[in-house]
Design a protein around this motif. Structure first.
Motif, PDB file in Angstrom:
ATOM      1  N   LYS A  18      22.692  32.037  37.992  1.00  0.00           N
ATOM      2  CA  LYS A  18      22.252  33.185  38.788  1.00  0.00           C
ATOM      3  C   LYS A  18      20.746  33.395  38.689  1.00  0.00           C
ATOM      4  CE  LYS A  18      26.586  35.709  38.398  1.00  0.00           C
ATOM      5  NZ  LYS A  18      27.228  36.905  37.853  1.00  0.00           N
ATOM      6  N   THR A  35      17.399  41.284  47.356  1.00  0.00           N
ATOM      7  CA  THR A  35      18.084  42.532  47.031  1.00  0.00           C
ATOM      8  C   THR A  35      19.567  42.301  46.810  1.00  0.00           C
ATOM      9  OG1 THR A  35      16.492  43.745  48.365  1.00  0.00           O
ATOM     10  CG2 THR A  35      18.533  44.879  47.836  1.00  0.00           C
ATOM     11  N   THR A  36      20.181  41.523  47.668  1.00  0.00           N
ATOM     12  CA  THR A  36      21.604  41.229  47.531  1.00  0.00           C
ATOM     13  C   THR A  36      21.892  40.497  46.233  1.00  0.00           C
ATOM     14  OG1 THR A  36      21.792  41.080  49.925  1.00  0.00           O
ATOM     15  CG2 THR A  36      23.567  40.100  48.644  1.00  0.00           C
ATOM     16  N   LEU A  38      20.077  40.447  43.422  1.00  0.00           N
ATOM     17  CA  LEU A  38      19.865  41.341  42.277  1.00  0.00           C
ATOM     18  C   LEU A  38      21.024  42.316  42.112  1.00  0.00           C
ATOM     19  CD1 LEU A  38      16.065  42.160  42.543  1.00  0.00           C
ATOM     20  CD2 LEU A  38      17.216  40.988  40.665  1.00  0.00           C
ATOM     21  N   THR A  39      21.513  42.852  43.214  1.00  0.00           N
ATOM     22  CA  THR A  39      22.638  43.783  43.164  1.00  0.00           C
ATOM     23  C   THR A  39      23.868  43.111  42.586  1.00  0.00           C
ATOM     24  OG1 THR A  39      21.760  44.928  45.097  1.00  0.00           O
ATOM     25  CG2 THR A  39      24.056  45.351  44.532  1.00  0.00           C
ATOM     26  N   GLN A  40      24.152  41.904  43.018  1.00  0.00           N
ATOM     27  CA  GLN A  40      25.305  41.167  42.511  1.00  0.00           C
ATOM     28  C   GLN A  40      25.160  40.844  41.028  1.00  0.00           C
ATOM     29  OE1 GLN A  40      25.603  37.729  45.001  1.00  0.00           O
ATOM     30  NE2 GLN A  40      26.478  38.850  46.728  1.00  0.00           N
ATOM     31  N   TYR A  42      23.386  42.447  38.660  1.00  0.00           N
ATOM     32  CA  TYR A  42      23.499  43.615  37.795  1.00  0.00           C
ATOM     33  C   TYR A  42      24.890  44.230  37.824  1.00  0.00           C
ATOM     34  CZ  TYR A  42      18.600  43.438  36.678  1.00  0.00           C
ATOM     35  OH  TYR A  42      17.384  43.046  36.202  1.00  0.00           O
ATOM     36  N   ALA A  43      25.605  44.079  38.912  1.00  0.00           N
ATOM     37  CA  ALA A  43      26.962  44.608  38.998  1.00  0.00           C
ATOM     38  C   ALA A  43      27.935  43.769  38.179  1.00  0.00           C
ATOM     39  CB  ALA A  43      27.423  44.653  40.446  1.00  0.00           C
ATOM     40  N   SER A  44      27.664  42.480  38.041  1.00  0.00           N
ATOM     41  CA  SER A  44      28.608  41.589  37.372  1.00  0.00           C
ATOM     42  C   SER A  44      28.404  41.491  35.864  1.00  0.00           C
ATOM     43  CB  SER A  44      28.525  40.193  37.985  1.00  0.00           C
ATOM     44  OG  SER A  44      27.272  39.609  37.693  1.00  0.00           O
TER      45      SER A  44
END
Length: 77
Positions: A18, A35-36, A38-40, A42-44
């Motif tokens: 990642k 952005t997409t 980074l969001t994925q 930090y969410a995982s």
């Protein structure tokens, strides 16, 4: 210093799949992809107890870091 220069410092040389994708995304001009991703990322991952202050000391000049700390100390009071 841009994101592609800071990322290896923040990750301390531990570039997984990642993180490598994130480095490639920083080299493109598409902010939506970054952005997409980074969001994925930090969410995982579970929350970490990283020593944020030590990392900031590596990448932010001491004078600037001192002003940031003073600012938040005054906001607490």
């Amino acid at each position: 210093m841009d994101l592609s220069q800071m990322l290896p410092l923040l990750l301390k040389g531990k570039l997984g799949e990642k993180e490598q994708a994130l480095l490639r995304a920083t080299q493109t001009q598409d902010p939506a992809a970054l952005t997409t991703l980074l969001t994925q990322m930090y969410a995982s991952q579970p929350p970490q107890n990283a020593d944020v202050f030590a990392t900031f000391k590596k990448i932010i000049p001491a004078e600037t870091l001192g002003m940031i700390i003073k600012y938040f100390d005054t906001r607490k009071a």
